[in-house]
Every structure is written in C-alpha cells, then in structure tokens.
Design a protein around this motif. Sequence first.
Motif, PDB file in Angstrom:
ATOM      1  N   MET A 120      -4.994 -12.368  -4.656  1.00 47.16           N
ATOM      2  CA  MET A 120      -4.001 -11.768  -5.529  1.00 47.16           C
ATOM      3  C   MET A 120      -4.032 -10.238  -5.438  1.00 47.16           C
ATOM      4  N   ASP A 121      -5.245  -9.677  -5.347  1.00 50.16           N
ATOM      5  CA  ASP A 121      -5.374  -8.222  -5.248  1.00 50.16           C
ATOM      6  C   ASP A 121      -4.785  -7.698  -3.941  1.00 50.16           C
ATOM      7  N   THR A 122      -4.951  -8.442  -2.831  1.00 49.63           N
ATOM      8  CA  THR A 122      -4.385  -7.996  -1.556  1.00 49.63           C
ATOM      9  C   THR A 122      -2.865  -8.017  -1.591  1.00 49.63           C
ATOM     10  N   LEU A 123      -2.306  -8.999  -2.305  1.00 50.82           N
ATOM     11  CA  LEU A 123      -0.854  -9.061  -2.443  1.00 50.82           C
ATOM     12  C   LEU A 123      -0.344  -7.858  -3.228  1.00 50.82           C
ATOM     13  N   MET A 124      -1.035  -7.508  -4.279  1.00 51.35           N
ATOM     14  CA  MET A 124      -0.643  -6.336  -5.083  1.00 51.35           C
ATOM     15  C   MET A 124      -0.833  -5.046  -4.282  1.00 51.35           C
ATOM     16  N   GLY A 125      -1.810  -5.032  -3.393  1.00 48.94           N
ATOM     17  CA  GLY A 125      -2.047  -3.861  -2.541  1.00 48.94           C
ATOM     18  C   GLY A 125      -0.952  -3.688  -1.497  1.00 48.94           C
ATOM     19  N   LEU A 126      -0.401  -4.798  -1.036  1.00 43.57           N
ATOM     20  CA  LEU A 126       0.662  -4.756  -0.020  1.00 43.57           C
ATOM     21  C   LEU A 126       2.042  -4.518  -0.619  1.00 43.57           C
ATOM     22  N   LEU A 127       2.178  -4.726  -1.902  1.00 48.77           N
ATOM     23  CA  LEU A 127       3.477  -4.598  -2.564  1.00 48.77           C
ATOM     24  C   LEU A 127       4.143  -3.231  -2.345  1.00 48.77           C
ATOM     25  N   PRO A 128       3.428  -2.101  -2.448  1.00 48.95           N
ATOM     26  CA  PRO A 128       4.091  -0.808  -2.186  1.00 48.95           C
ATOM     27  C   PRO A 128       4.617  -0.680  -0.751  1.00 48.95           C
TER      28      PRO A 128
END
Length: 87
Positions: free
Chosen positions: A1-9
């Motif tokens: 989940m954290d990697t997805l949030m990191g890739l969002l920008p």
Amino acid sequence: MDTLMGLLPFIAMFAIMWFFLIRPAQKRQKETKSMQSQLKRGDQVITIGGIHGSIDAVDELTVYLKVADGTTLRFDRQAVGRVTEQA
C-alpha cells in the motif's frame, strides 16, 4: 500500500503531462497530416520555410509550387506548413 501511495505523484504527473503536452501535439500532428494529404492544384500555401505560392501540381510525395511567373519549385508534401486559401 505504501509503494502505491509513493507512486501516486508520478502517475499524476504523467497524466498531467499527457493531457497538456502529448495529447495536443498528437492532435496537431494528425491535423497537419490530414491537411497535407488534401492538397490540390490552386491552393495558396506557405511552406515551413516561409515561401508563399500556389500549388501548380501534386503527386504522391511532391508538391510543385508556383512562386512567380515562370518559376516553379518542387517540395515534399511535408514541407507545406499551412494552406492560406483553398482553390
């Protein structure tokens, strides 16, 4: 989940670039190609080099541009930048 949030920008930045840079450029390129394929004798055009003239003849890859009395220049179709007057 954290990697997805990191890739969002990065995903958002790519989407913004797509809608403001890439998509309009593709649309402009498509319109230019369409204009160049519809060239016909008598059209008043301006080449990408700034030469104004009237199309004297057209074939598959070449446009013959009349720029003065007795002066005809040969250009690739892709060298026509815009049509100023339709025949």
